[in-house]
Design an enzyme around this catalytic site. Structure first.
Site, PDB file in Angstrom:
ATOM      1  N   GLU A 118       0.845  -1.087   0.133  1.00 33.04           N
ATOM      2  CA  GLU A 118       0.188   0.096   0.003  1.00 33.04           C
ATOM      3  C   GLU A 118       0.814   1.232  -0.111  1.00 33.04           C
ATOM      4  O   GLU A 118       1.909   1.368   0.686  1.00 33.04           O
ATOM      5  CB  GLU A 118      -0.740   0.002   1.201  1.00 33.04           C
ATOM      6  CG  GLU A 118      -1.865   1.063   1.321  1.00 33.04           C
ATOM      7  CD  GLU A 118      -2.652   0.920   2.663  1.00 33.04           C
ATOM      8  OE1 GLU A 118      -3.143   1.973   3.385  1.00 33.04           O
ATOM      9  OE2 GLU A 118      -3.295  -0.348   2.990  1.00 33.04           O
ATOM     10  N   GLU A 122      -2.812  11.303   2.580  1.00 30.21           N
ATOM     11  CA  GLU A 122      -3.986  11.693   3.579  1.00 30.21           C
ATOM     12  C   GLU A 122      -4.138  13.001   4.210  1.00 30.21           C
ATOM     13  O   GLU A 122      -3.147  13.540   4.539  1.00 30.21           O
ATOM     14  CB  GLU A 122      -3.861  10.452   4.756  1.00 30.21           C
ATOM     15  CG  GLU A 122      -5.245  10.238   5.446  1.00 30.21           C
ATOM     16  CD  GLU A 122      -5.080   8.858   6.383  1.00 30.21           C
ATOM     17  OE1 GLU A 122      -6.241   8.292   6.321  1.00 30.21           O
ATOM     18  OE2 GLU A 122      -4.141   8.918   6.992  1.00 30.21           O
ATOM     19  N   TRP A 206     -13.828  10.021   4.491  1.00 28.67           N
ATOM     20  CA  TRP A 206     -14.370   9.454   5.701  1.00 28.67           C
ATOM     21  C   TRP A 206     -14.431  10.390   6.963  1.00 28.67           C
ATOM     22  O   TRP A 206     -13.750  11.238   6.981  1.00 28.67           O
ATOM     23  CB  TRP A 206     -13.823   8.028   5.820  1.00 28.67           C
ATOM     24  CG  TRP A 206     -12.522   8.259   6.129  1.00 28.67           C
ATOM     25  CD1 TRP A 206     -11.481   8.288   5.319  1.00 28.67           C
ATOM     26  CD2 TRP A 206     -12.008   7.761   7.495  1.00 28.67           C
ATOM     27  NE1 TRP A 206     -10.217   8.285   6.027  1.00 28.67           N
ATOM     28  CE2 TRP A 206     -10.447   7.851   7.586  1.00 28.67           C
ATOM     29  CE3 TRP A 206     -12.386   7.474   8.684  1.00 28.67           C
ATOM     30  CZ2 TRP A 206      -9.645   7.489   8.431  1.00 28.67           C
ATOM     31  CZ3 TRP A 206     -11.535   7.122   9.803  1.00 28.67           C
ATOM     32  CH2 TRP A 206     -10.142   7.332   9.794  1.00 28.67           C
ATOM     33  N   THR A 217      -7.777   8.044  17.914  1.00 24.29           N
ATOM     34  CA  THR A 217      -8.249   8.416  16.715  1.00 24.29           C
ATOM     35  C   THR A 217      -9.013   9.877  16.571  1.00 24.29           C
ATOM     36  O   THR A 217      -8.671  10.678  15.629  1.00 24.29           O
ATOM     37  CB  THR A 217      -9.434   7.500  16.084  1.00 24.29           C
ATOM     38  OG1 THR A 217      -8.940   6.170  16.316  1.00 24.29           O
ATOM     39  CG2 THR A 217      -9.869   7.805  14.711  1.00 24.29           C
TER      40      THR A 217
END
Length: 363
Positions: A118, A122, A206, A217
Site C-alpha cells: 500500500e 491522507e 471518511w 483516533t
C-alpha cells in the site's frame, strides 16, 4: 511529546485496516488483476463520471463543472469511495484534489494491492498546512514508523496535484511537481518492506472524528466532527494514471492486459505480465533478476480482478447513501486508532454497513 505520541497512535491504526483482502495471492490462487497497460488514463472529473472508476456501496457523488467530483460528508457513516477497475504494476498517478474541511474529516488517495502492499496520501480536514504520507508491505502492522508529513499550502482551499511515482527501486511522493519524500527499495526492510505488487487506485473521504471512535483516533483527526458546520466536501478535479507494467517507465514493453502472481512470495520479480497475445513476461527474468522464492482495506471495484472485494453499486450515480455503524462501533470501541493508511477501515466499514443495510451478502 504528546504530538509524537498521537502520531505513533495514528500510524498504529492499520492493525485492523490492513488485514482484509478478499483473495491474498500469497496464500492461495487468485484471479489475475486486470492491467491498465500502455494506455495513459486521463480523467477530467469536471466533465462527469468515468467508467474507469466504480462507486463503492453507499457512495453517491455529484460532479461540478469547475470543481470536479464532489465527495460529501453529512453524517458519521458517510464514506464516499471509488476504486479503479484496473491495476498498475509500478507507475505514476497524479491526482488534483482539494481536501475536505472539518475536524475529524479525512480525505484519502490510496494505492493498494491484493496482498496488502500500500501507498497513501491522507489529509486531515482541520490541518491546513500539511498532508500525510504512508506505506505498508503485506499488511504488516508490527511497526508504525513509516508515516511522514509534508508541508502544503491551504490544501482545503486550493487545488494541488499530488503524485505517486513508483518504480522497482524507488517511491516518490510529489506535490505540484516537487518531490517531498522518497523511499528507496534498498532501505525498506522487514515489516516496513517496499510496496511492490500490482495496485488498484482508490479515492475517498471518511469520518475519523466519530463519537464512538477511540480517543487516539479523535485526537489525531482534530476532534469530534461537528456536523452543524457541514456538509464537508472534498473535490477530486482530475487524475492521470500511467502503468509502468513491471518496469521503471523508461523502457519499452509489450502492452499488458493482466498481472498474475507467479508464486506466493509477493515479490515484484515473481509477477508475470500477461499480454494481449496470451504470452507472459516474467519481469524478474526480464530485468536480470531471478524469480524470488522466498492494509479494513477499501473494497475493490471488481470481483473478477482478484482484489479486496465487497459489492459495488451498479451505477456511478446512485441514491443509496445510507450505511449502518455496528462494525465501526465495535472497531473503535476496541481501542484501535482507526486512521492512517488513508483510513481504509472506516471507508470499508461504511461500505459494509451500507451493503448490510441493503441485505447484500458480503462475506
Amino acid at each position: 511529546m504528546q504530538i509524537k505520541t498521537l502520531t505513533a497512535l495514528a500510524f498504529a491504526s492499520l492493525v485492523s485496516a490492513q488485514t482484509y483482502t478478499d483473495c491474498d495471492p500469497t496464500k492461495k490462487t487468485c484471479p489475475n488483476d486486470k492491467a491498465v497497460g500502455k494506455e495513459i488514463i486521463n480523467i477530467d472529473f469536471t466533465k462527469g463520471a468515468d467508467s474507469f472508476f466504480k462507486n463503492m456501496v453507499g457512495t453517491t457523488l455529484q460532479y461540478d463543472n469547475k470543481l470536479g467530483a464532489v465527495y460529501t460528508i453529512k453524517k458519521e457513516t458517510d464514506a464516499p469511495t471509488v476504486a479503479s477497475s484496473r491495476y498498475i504494476f509500478f507507475g505514476q498517478v497524479d491526482v488534483t484534489v482539494r481536501a475536505a474541511f472539518g475536524k475529524g474529516v479525512v480525505t484519502s488517495f490510496v494505492l493498494q494491492s491484493d496482498d496488502l502492499d500500500e501507498i497513501d496520501w491522507e489529509w486531515i480536514g482541520s490541518d491546513t498546512t500539511q498532508v500525510q504520507t504512508n506505506y505498508f508491505s503485506k499488511g504488516c502492522t508490527e511497526t508504525y514508523d513509516r508515516g511522514g508529513f509534508s508541508t502544503v499550502a491551504n490544501p482545503q482551499n486550493e487545488f494541488h496535484t499530488y503524485t505517486i511515482k513508483w518504480t522497482p527501486t524507488q517511491l516518490d511522493w510529489i506535490i505540484d511537481g516537487a518531490v517531498v519524500r522518497t523511499l528507496k527499495a534498498a532501505d525498506a526492510k522487514g515489516c516496513a518492506g517496499f510496496p511492490q505488487t500490482p495496485m488498484q487506485i482508490k479515492l475517498g473521504t471518511w469520518v475519523a472524528g466519530r463519537k464512538d471512535a477511540a480517543q487516539g483516533t479523535i485526537e489525531w483527526a482534530g476532534g469530534i466532527t461537528d456536523f452543524s458546520e457541514g456538509p464537508f466536501m472534498g473535490y477530486y478535479q482530475s487524475i492521470k494514471i500511467q502503468d509502468f507494467m513491471g518496469g521503471d517507465g523508461t523502457t519499452g514493453a509489450k502492452d499488458a492486459t493482466e498481472y498474475q502472481y507467479g508464486d506466493k512470495s509477493g515479490t515484484w520479480q515473481s509477477i508475470k505480465v500477461l499480454t494481449g497475445t496470451s504470452t507472459t513476461e516474467d519481469v524478474g527474468t526480464k530485468s536480470g533478476s531471478s524469480t524470488a522464492t522466498t492494509l479494513s482495506a477499501v473494497p475493490s471495484a471488481s470481483s473478477t480482478s482478484g482484489s479486496s472485494s465487497l459489492p459495488i453499486d451498479s451505477t456511478l450515480n446512485n441514491n443509496n447513501g445510507s450505511s449502518s455503524t455496528s462494525d465501526a462501533t465495535e472497531a473503535t470501541k476496541s481501542g484501535n486508532v482507526v486512521t492512517g493508511g488513508a483510513g481504509k477501515l472506516a471507508m470499508s466499514i461504511a461500505s459494509l454497513g451500507a451493503a448490510l443495510f441493503a441485505g447484500a451478502m458480503l462475506l
